[in-house]
Design a protein around this motif. Structure first.
Motif: not given
Length: 117
Positions: A1-18
């Motif tokens: 079984m293969s792992a799901p593809p990782r999303p690209r880190l470039e261009g992602h907005p910062p994660t909201p929350g504390p």
């Protein structure tokens, strides 16, 4: 079984929350809290070692004399001098020669006595 593809880190907005990180106590249990996370931590900066008077080192003498082992010395100068000596007598002779080299080195000649143009 293969792992799901990782999303690209470039261009992602910062994660909201504390922020997960919080203040941490010093290991000794006392003192000020250290802030960890997105905040900058002040760092002690040493003053610049250059005094600004135009002087800089051109010759180095390195002496190694561990207890119970053979002493050694290395004399290096920007004029091209690179000497090594091992043994008590030879290391002492190289130390004396390095001290004498200060007066003979072409890079250390005193320009004050030169005739003005």
């Amino acid at each position: 079984m293969s792992a799901p593809p990782r999303p690209r880190l470039e261009g992602h907005p910062p994660t909201p929350g504390p922020s997960i990180a919080g203040p941490a106590r010093a290991a000794s249990g006392g003192g000020a809290a250290k802030v960890v996370g997105r905040k900058a931590v002040p760092v002690a900066v040493r003053p610049d070692q250059q005094t600004g008077d135009g002087r800089y080192p051109i010759a180095w003498l390195t002496i190694s004399a561990p207890r119970g082992a053979t002493p050694s010395a290395t004399s290096v100068c920007e004029c091209g001098r690179n000497l090594f000596a091992a043994g008590h007598r030879k290391a002492l002779a190289l130390i004396a020669d390095h001290t004498d080299h200060k007066t003979r080195c072409p890079l250390r000649t005193d320009q004050e006595g030169a005739a003005a143009v």
